[in-house]
Scaffold this active site. Sequence first.
Site, mmCIF file in Angstrom:
data_model
loop_
_atom_site.group_PDB
_atom_site.id
_atom_site.type_symbol
_atom_site.label_atom_id
_atom_site.label_comp_id
_atom_site.label_asym_id
_atom_site.label_seq_id
_atom_site.Cartn_x
_atom_site.Cartn_y
_atom_site.Cartn_z
ATOM 1 N N LYS A 106 5.443 1.770 -3.416
ATOM 2 C CA LYS A 106 5.265 2.876 -3.457
ATOM 3 C C LYS A 106 5.714 2.875 -5.729
ATOM 4 O O LYS A 106 5.633 1.993 -5.717
ATOM 5 C CB LYS A 106 6.659 4.012 -2.843
ATOM 6 C CG LYS A 106 6.165 4.862 -3.297
ATOM 7 C CD LYS A 106 4.960 6.213 -2.257
ATOM 8 C CE LYS A 106 4.221 7.159 -2.714
ATOM 9 N NZ LYS A 106 3.734 8.105 -1.311
ATOM 10 N N ASP A 128 -0.101 10.581 -5.053
ATOM 11 C CA ASP A 128 1.293 11.602 -3.693
ATOM 12 C C ASP A 128 1.443 12.101 -4.922
ATOM 13 O O ASP A 128 0.391 13.003 -5.964
ATOM 14 C CB ASP A 128 1.902 10.539 -4.345
ATOM 15 C CG ASP A 128 3.235 10.877 -3.285
ATOM 16 O OD1 ASP A 128 3.146 10.488 -2.293
ATOM 17 O OD2 ASP A 128 4.378 11.201 -4.071
ATOM 18 N N LYS A 146 1.067 -1.181 0.463
ATOM 19 C CA LYS A 146 -0.146 -0.151 0.186
ATOM 20 C C LYS A 146 1.171 1.191 0.242
ATOM 21 O O LYS A 146 1.835 1.433 0.817
ATOM 22 C CB LYS A 146 -1.324 -0.075 0.981
ATOM 23 C CG LYS A 146 -1.772 1.451 0.913
ATOM 24 C CD LYS A 146 -2.718 0.863 0.498
ATOM 25 C CE LYS A 146 -4.086 1.854 0.758
ATOM 26 N NZ LYS A 146 -3.897 2.076 -0.674
HETATM 27 P P1 NDP Z 1 1.086 17.873 -4.512
HETATM 28 O O1 NDP Z 1 1.288 17.338 -5.803
HETATM 29 O O2 NDP Z 1 -0.745 17.670 -3.933
HETATM 30 O O3 NDP Z 1 1.629 19.056 -4.132
HETATM 31 C C1 NDP Z 1 2.587 19.341 -3.919
HETATM 32 C C2 NDP Z 1 3.475 20.685 -3.226
HETATM 33 O O4 NDP Z 1 5.225 20.405 -3.386
HETATM 34 C C3 NDP Z 1 2.786 21.086 -5.063
HETATM 35 O O5 NDP Z 1 2.796 22.438 -3.645
HETATM 36 C C4 NDP Z 1 4.822 21.251 -5.183
HETATM 37 O O6 NDP Z 1 4.906 22.117 -6.208
HETATM 38 C C5 NDP Z 1 5.222 21.315 -4.541
HETATM 39 N N1 NDP Z 1 6.301 20.472 -4.633
HETATM 40 C C6 NDP Z 1 6.762 19.419 -4.999
HETATM 41 N N2 NDP Z 1 8.017 19.062 -5.381
HETATM 42 C C7 NDP Z 1 8.969 19.494 -5.017
HETATM 43 C C8 NDP Z 1 10.134 19.847 -5.319
HETATM 44 N N3 NDP Z 1 10.799 19.516 -5.410
HETATM 45 N N4 NDP Z 1 10.427 21.312 -4.977
HETATM 46 C C9 NDP Z 1 9.626 22.097 -4.967
HETATM 47 N N5 NDP Z 1 7.626 22.547 -4.443
HETATM 48 C C10 NDP Z 1 7.440 20.578 -4.897
HETATM 49 O O7 NDP Z 1 1.699 16.764 -3.638
HETATM 50 P P2 NDP Z 1 0.917 15.972 -2.060
HETATM 51 O O8 NDP Z 1 0.353 16.998 -1.651
HETATM 52 O O9 NDP Z 1 0.235 14.613 -2.241
HETATM 53 O O10 NDP Z 1 2.285 15.225 -1.428
HETATM 54 C C11 NDP Z 1 3.151 16.328 -0.672
HETATM 55 C C12 NDP Z 1 4.077 15.139 0.325
HETATM 56 O O11 NDP Z 1 3.215 14.515 0.782
HETATM 57 C C13 NDP Z 1 4.665 14.338 -0.257
HETATM 58 O O12 NDP Z 1 6.090 14.363 0.120
HETATM 59 C C14 NDP Z 1 3.810 12.980 -0.584
HETATM 60 O O13 NDP Z 1 4.558 11.927 -0.045
HETATM 61 C C15 NDP Z 1 3.522 12.947 1.002
HETATM 62 N N6 NDP Z 1 2.326 12.842 0.832
HETATM 63 C C16 NDP Z 1 1.335 12.312 0.997
HETATM 64 C C17 NDP Z 1 0.649 11.784 0.879
HETATM 65 C C18 NDP Z 1 -1.284 12.618 0.107
HETATM 66 O O14 NDP Z 1 -2.198 11.865 0.940
HETATM 67 N N7 NDP Z 1 -1.553 13.044 -0.655
HETATM 68 C C19 NDP Z 1 -0.078 10.787 2.018
HETATM 69 C C20 NDP Z 1 1.329 11.346 2.641
HETATM 70 C C21 NDP Z 1 2.492 12.028 2.294
HETATM 71 P P3 NDP Z 1 4.243 22.813 -7.776
HETATM 72 O O15 NDP Z 1 3.249 22.535 -7.898
HETATM 73 O O16 NDP Z 1 4.986 23.832 -7.850
HETATM 74 O O17 NDP Z 1 5.306 21.368 -8.055
#
Ligand code: NDP
Length: 445
Positions: free
Chosen positions: A126, A166, A90
Amino acid sequence: MHPYVKQVLETIEKRNRHEPEFLQAAHEVLESLSPVFDVHPEYIENNILDRLCEPERQLIFRVTWQDDSGKVFVNRGYRVNFNSTLGPYKGGLRFHPTVNLGIMKFLAFEQIFKNSLTGLSIGGGKGGSDFDPKGRSDNEIMRFCQSFMTELWRHIGSSTDVPAGDIGVGGREIGYLFGYYKRLTNRFDLGVLTGKGVDFGGSMGRKEATGFGCVYFAKDMLERKKETIQGKTAVVSGSGNVALYTIKKLQELGAKVVACSDSGGYIYDKNGLDFDYLRQLKEVERKRLAVYQSKYPNSIFKPNAKVWEIPCTLAFPCATQNEIQLPDAELLIKNGCILVCEGANMPTTQDAFRLFESKGVLFGPGKAANAGGVAVSALEMQQNAALTSWTFEEVDRKLQAIMMKIHNTCVECATQYDNPNSYVTGANIAGFKRVAHAMMAYGVI
Ligand code: NDP
């Protein structure tokens, strides 16, 4: 460091030389496990750690797709089946140009312990692709998802491997993936993906779960120190799914959230951010964060800068890995930050979180603090299996109970191992022990 841990780390380093993020995650977890092996020599005799650090299976496949002009592109797809001791693999799918095997492995490895901590029956996996969804039309996203599923469908299933979203994969992408899975298999198998729309088997509250859960965890950490969220100033990195719902819950509990970011920079408003407008911009219109200024001309957009330079009491890294490095940690502490709670996976480097812990800053590691997302995904699987659906309030109540249980498990375990203020120690050891115990029961497989 226990000699057994040292020996396993040496093996892992030789085997995974070109995967720095995976090595970083392995070091972070294994180094905190040393005290376990003094009391559990049977884990050494059965070489549990070495077995746990090698994925059960790794898939890499070609994803060919066409853009709207007919041009043909090739991306690489991944699914890492890291560990199925506690249940079906998962973990989410990430679509981002930085995706490679090492990143997939670090995320799947973290997921093993996170999923274990929830107390639910889910293993660790993943997947994703180095596809960059930015600037792509809906039709391009759909074609990419369909091509991705053309290979993935034969490897997933409600009792084998259950992907979710993600970075770069939200409700829209899960819809396209589920629709194509259904078409390819001729089966309406709800339990094969989570994060689905609520009209076709998704759970109420899944979209909010990671961010809300992260704030519930922070609230529990603060309460232990007789503190509250009410009236505190917070900054959040990112403005995607996790960041948005972290902001929403923080505001509901009385914090003032003054900044958030995307990969272009951060937006700062000393009067606090407007959640509804942010959500409209990022979730609905999929615009860049800089546009926020068009409605709030007094806010400041600073390109290519990190939110951590803004003074705050509470910090929530919710974007991506390694976004809080040692100088950022030093600055946060200097500016009076008392809590850092990870919504993202491994956003804080090892030297940075060690500094937080040594200076008494409350530090909530992602594998505990952001487990609310996968926990509600497991609740979605439960609802799908029972052909039922729960209200938002029911799911939110269960989420709060799960987050509190994870919090208390971390504290109890950290206390048992003589490091009562380290949530890192508590989360790693408690997550590990449940998996190790079950692996022992299965024999050598
Ligand atoms: P989204 O794609 O919805 O949002 C990601 C955000 O982070 C965007 O604002 C993006 O900006 C920014 N971002 C991504 N990569 C980079 C980078 N290399 N440098 C700077 N900014 C960056 O993803 P999520 O909100 O779903 O995920 C965010 C984090 O949370 C990740 O680490 C993920 O693994 C973790 N996570 C997510 C879960 C979920 O349920 N979705 C569960 C548990 C953990 P831009 O749009 O400009 O790229």
